[in-house]
Write a protein that holds these residues in place. Structure first.
Motif, PDB file in Angstrom:
ATOM      1  N   ASN A   1       8.538   2.588   4.329  1.00 50.98           N
ATOM      2  CA  ASN A   1       9.121   3.908   4.572  1.00 50.98           C
ATOM      3  C   ASN A   1       7.981   4.889   4.846  1.00 50.98           C
ATOM      4  O   ASN A   1       6.815   4.559   4.655  1.00 50.98           O
ATOM      5  CB  ASN A   1       9.978   4.355   3.378  1.00 50.98           C
ATOM      6  CG  ASN A   1       9.205   4.311   2.075  1.00 50.98           C
ATOM      7  OD1 ASN A   1       8.451   5.217   1.752  1.00 50.98           O
ATOM      8  ND2 ASN A   1       9.370   3.216   1.323  1.00 50.98           N
ATOM      9  N   LEU A   2       8.323   6.064   5.335  1.00 51.96           N
ATOM     10  CA  LEU A   2       7.309   7.030   5.770  1.00 51.96           C
ATOM     11  C   LEU A   2       6.342   6.395   6.775  1.00 51.96           C
ATOM     12  O   LEU A   2       5.149   6.665   6.768  1.00 51.96           O
ATOM     13  CB  LEU A   2       6.535   7.590   4.567  1.00 51.96           C
ATOM     14  CG  LEU A   2       7.323   8.512   3.634  1.00 51.96           C
ATOM     15  CD1 LEU A   2       6.508   8.816   2.382  1.00 51.96           C
ATOM     16  CD2 LEU A   2       7.722   9.804   4.337  1.00 51.96           C
TER      17      LEU A   2
ATOM     18  N   HIS B   1      11.776   4.376   8.472  1.00 47.34           N
ATOM     19  CA  HIS B   1      11.759   3.206   7.601  1.00 47.34           C
ATOM     20  C   HIS B   1      12.286   2.003   8.369  1.00 47.34           C
ATOM     21  O   HIS B   1      13.031   2.126   9.340  1.00 47.34           O
ATOM     22  CB  HIS B   1      12.583   3.445   6.334  1.00 47.34           C
ATOM     23  CG  HIS B   1      13.943   4.018   6.594  1.00 47.34           C
ATOM     24  ND1 HIS B   1      15.015   3.252   7.006  1.00 47.34           N
ATOM     25  CD2 HIS B   1      14.386   5.300   6.536  1.00 47.34           C
ATOM     26  CE1 HIS B   1      16.075   4.033   7.154  1.00 47.34           C
ATOM     27  NE2 HIS B   1      15.722   5.280   6.892  1.00 47.34           N
ATOM     28  N   HIS B   2      11.883   0.826   7.894  1.00 47.23           N
ATOM     29  CA  HIS B   2      12.264  -0.401   8.578  1.00 47.23           C
ATOM     30  C   HIS B   2      12.083  -1.553   7.609  1.00 47.23           C
ATOM     31  O   HIS B   2      11.257  -1.486   6.690  1.00 47.23           O
ATOM     32  CB  HIS B   2      11.389  -0.601   9.814  1.00 47.23           C
ATOM     33  CG  HIS B   2      11.894  -1.624  10.786  1.00 47.23           C
ATOM     34  ND1 HIS B   2      13.235  -1.781  11.080  1.00 47.23           N
ATOM     35  CD2 HIS B   2      11.235  -2.554  11.538  1.00 47.23           C
ATOM     36  CE1 HIS B   2      13.374  -2.746  11.968  1.00 47.23           C
ATOM     37  NE2 HIS B   2      12.183  -3.231  12.253  1.00 47.23           N
TER      38      HIS B   2
ATOM     39  N   SER C   1       0.853  -1.191   0.000  1.00 47.56           N
ATOM     40  CA  SER C   1       0.000   0.000   0.000  1.00 47.56           C
ATOM     41  C   SER C   1       0.887   1.238   0.000  1.00 47.56           C
ATOM     42  O   SER C   1       2.077   1.178   0.312  1.00 47.56           O
ATOM     43  CB  SER C   1      -0.932   0.015   1.215  1.00 47.56           C
ATOM     44  OG  SER C   1      -0.184   0.146   2.410  1.00 47.56           O
ATOM     45  N   SER C   2       0.279   2.387  -0.345  1.00 44.28           N
ATOM     46  CA  SER C   2       1.057   3.618  -0.440  1.00 44.28           C
ATOM     47  C   SER C   2       0.155   4.838  -0.371  1.00 44.28           C
ATOM     48  O   SER C   2      -1.042   4.767  -0.690  1.00 44.28           O
ATOM     49  CB  SER C   2       1.834   3.651  -1.771  1.00 44.28           C
ATOM     50  OG  SER C   2       2.543   4.864  -1.920  1.00 44.28           O
ATOM     51  N   SER C   3       0.748   5.952   0.016  1.00 40.82           N
ATOM     52  CA  SER C   3       0.056   7.238  -0.079  1.00 40.82           C
ATOM     53  C   SER C   3       0.003   7.721  -1.521  1.00 40.82           C
ATOM     54  O   SER C   3      -0.793   8.601  -1.857  1.00 40.82           O
ATOM     55  CB  SER C   3       0.758   8.290   0.785  1.00 40.82           C
ATOM     56  OG  SER C   3       2.119   8.402   0.418  1.00 40.82           O
TER      57      SER C   3
ATOM     58  N   GLY D   1       0.414   2.072  10.197  1.00 43.90           N
ATOM     59  CA  GLY D   1       0.634   2.147   8.761  1.00 43.90           C
ATOM     60  C   GLY D   1       1.591   3.252   8.362  1.00 43.90           C
ATOM     61  O   GLY D   1       2.568   3.550   9.055  1.00 43.90           O
ATOM     62  N   GLU D   2       1.300   3.876   7.250  1.00 41.96           N
ATOM     63  CA  GLU D   2       2.081   5.023   6.810  1.00 41.96           C
ATOM     64  C   GLU D   2       1.701   6.231   7.648  1.00 41.96           C
ATOM     65  O   GLU D   2       0.553   6.343   8.121  1.00 41.96           O
ATOM     66  CB  GLU D   2       1.820   5.285   5.322  1.00 41.96           C
ATOM     67  CG  GLU D   2       2.820   6.215   4.679  1.00 41.96           C
ATOM     68  CD  GLU D   2       2.746   6.208   3.153  1.00 41.96           C
ATOM     69  OE1 GLU D   2       3.060   7.251   2.561  1.00 41.96           O
ATOM     70  OE2 GLU D   2       2.387   5.167   2.567  1.00 41.96           O
TER      71      GLU D   2
END
Length: 215
Positions: A108-109, A95-96, A10-12, A146-147
């Motif tokens: 990340n983010l 980030h991880h 998933s992502s923004s 989440g993000e």
């Protein structure tokens, strides 16, 4: 063991499924993230398949090919469950990345590194088909924060025994909950998945297509 290989992501950003997840039957799965260079996914899969490299060596070659690799985050898993991961120094925000049993997760983010820990723990503990386990891990990640910002797109890609993905579902943009919408897409697609494989491999054995004019 089903031999399936897959990715949930998933992502923004819009249309994360168009750039980041890559999976190839009997070879492996790769996610190219952060400041994404999609060709790194294809290159990693080619190295796994054509040169029979292990994921760590393949990922090392992938990074060496890209002068901007410090902006990338890449994870690799092969058909033996071996994993490799890389996060460049220019990765965005918190980030991880963590390798688990037959899985690897990265982000990340992030709201916090715990997001990735929860993904791995949930995947390892979840029963059932690969798609269910991947989506359970994504939902656990969202519950963990989440993000850091709003998430707008999500994707699920799974390779099986055929050359094309047996699952390739995407939510390219929503203002609501793309991971939940992705899970709903999977529930709609799940009972039809085998029918689409049958239609491709042996149309004479295919069930009705369920469209007007098909009797």
């Amino acid at each position: 063991m089903t031999g399936q290989l897959g990715i949930a992501i998933s992502s923004s950003s819009i249309a994360v499924g168009a750039r980041c997840p890559w999976a190839r039957s009997r070879v492996g799965a790769v996610s190219t993230q952060n400041i994404t260079l999609p060709s790194l996914g294809l290159l990693a899969l080619d190295l796994l398949e054509q040169q029979q490299l292990d994921p760590a060596t393949a990922l090392e070659r992938v990074c060496a090919s890209d002068i901007f690799h410090e902006y990338r985050q890449v994870t690799v898993i092969d058909n033996r469950g071996r994993t490799a991961l890389f996060t460049g120094r220019e990765a965005l925000g918190q980030h991880h990345a963590v390798a688990g049993d037959q899985c690897v997760a990265a982000g990340n983010l992030l709201a916090s590194p715990q997001v990735i820990q929860d993904m791995v723990a949930t995947f390892e503990a979840s029963p059932g088909p690969l798609a269910d386990r991947l989506l359970a891990a994504m939902m656990a990640a969202m519950r963990a924060g989440g993000e850091a910002g709003p998430v707008h797109s999500a994707a699920l890609k799974i390779a099986g025994d055929v050359q094309w993905p047996i699952v390739d579902l995407r939510v390219d943009w929503t203002e609501h909950d793309p991971v939940l919408e992705l899970a709903e897409l999977w529930e709609a697609y799940r009972p039809q998945m085998q029918d689409y494989l049958t239609r491709a491999l042996d149309p004479t054995a295919a069930p009705s297509y369920g469209v007007p004019g098909d009797e």
